[in-house]
Design a protein around this motif. Structure first.
Motif: not given
Ligand code: AMP
Length: 142
Positions: A50, A52, A54-55, A79-81, A100-103
Motif C-alpha cells: 500500500i 499512502s 505519508r510514504d 506488509k499490509v494489514v 497509526r494508519f488510516r487505510h
Molecule cells: P496512512 O495513515 O494510511 O496514510 O498510512 C501511514 C503509513 O502506514 C504509510 O507508511 C502506509 O503505507 C502504511 N499503511 C497504510 N495502511 C496500511 C495497512 N492497512 N497495513 C499496513 N500499512 C499501512
C-alpha cells in the motif's frame, strides 16, 4: 456495526496500481481521485503493498527530487494489514489508532472486496451516533 455496512454504502471499488508504475502515476491517482492511499498489486493481482501520502512525504525527505525516478513498488509498505467484512467497526477504529494508519483493505475468502479509510469510519460513526441520539430523544418524548 460491521465493515460490511460501510462497504454496502461505499461499494467495492479499490484504486490500485502495479508495482512497476512510476511514482508520478501514484500521485496522479491520489490527486485526481481525492484519496490518500493506493493499493499496489503484484502480477497475479494479489496485494503487494500500500502506498499512502505519508510514504510519499517520507520518500521526498529521503530522496529529494530523485523520488520521481522511483516506482510505487519501491516506496510502498509491503506488509499490509487487512480486515474482513465481518469485523466490527470499533475494532477497525482501534486498529487504525494503535497501528497509526488510516487505510485498511478488506478481504473475503482471500479476495479483495473493498478498502475502508478513517474518513469512512468517522462518517459512519457520526451517522450511527446521531441515529442513537434521535432514538433516545424520541423515547424520552414518549
Ligand atoms: P496512512 O495513515 O494510511 O496514510 O498510512 C501511514 C503509513 O502506514 C504509510 O507508511 C502506509 O503505507 C502504511 N499503511 C497504510 N495502511 C496500511 C495497512 N492497512 N497495513 C499496513 N500499512 C499501512
Amino acid at each position: 456495526m460491521y465493515v460490511r455496512d460501510i462497504l454496502r454504502d461505499k461499494g467495492e471499488n479499490v484504486v490500485s496500481l502495479a508495482t512497476n508504475e512510476p511514482v508520478a502515476n501514484g500521485l496522479a491517482m491520489m490527486a485526481e481521485k481525492h484519496i490518500g492511499a493506493v493499493l499496489i498489486t503484484g502480477d497475479d493481482g494479489s496485494i503487494a503493498g500500500i502506498l499512502s501520502e505519508r510514504d510519499i512525504v517520507a520518500a521526498i525527505h529521503t530522496h529529494g527530487e530523485g523520488v520521481f525516478g522511483k516506482t510505487v513498488g519501491e516506496l510502498m509498505t509491503a506488509k499490509v494489514v487487512t480486515c474482513s467484512p465481518q469485523d466490527p467497526i470499533v475494532a477497525i477504529m482501534g486498529m487504525m489508532t494503535a497501528k497509526r494508519f488510516r487505510h485498511v483493505p478488506v478481504l473475503e475468502n482471500g479476495k479483495l472486496v473493498g478498502l475502508i479509510s478513517i474518513g469512512d469510519v468517522v462518517k459512519f460513526r457520526i451517522e450511527e451516533t446521531e441515529a442513537e441520539a434521535e432514538a433516545l430523544r424520541k423515547y424520552i418524548a414518549l
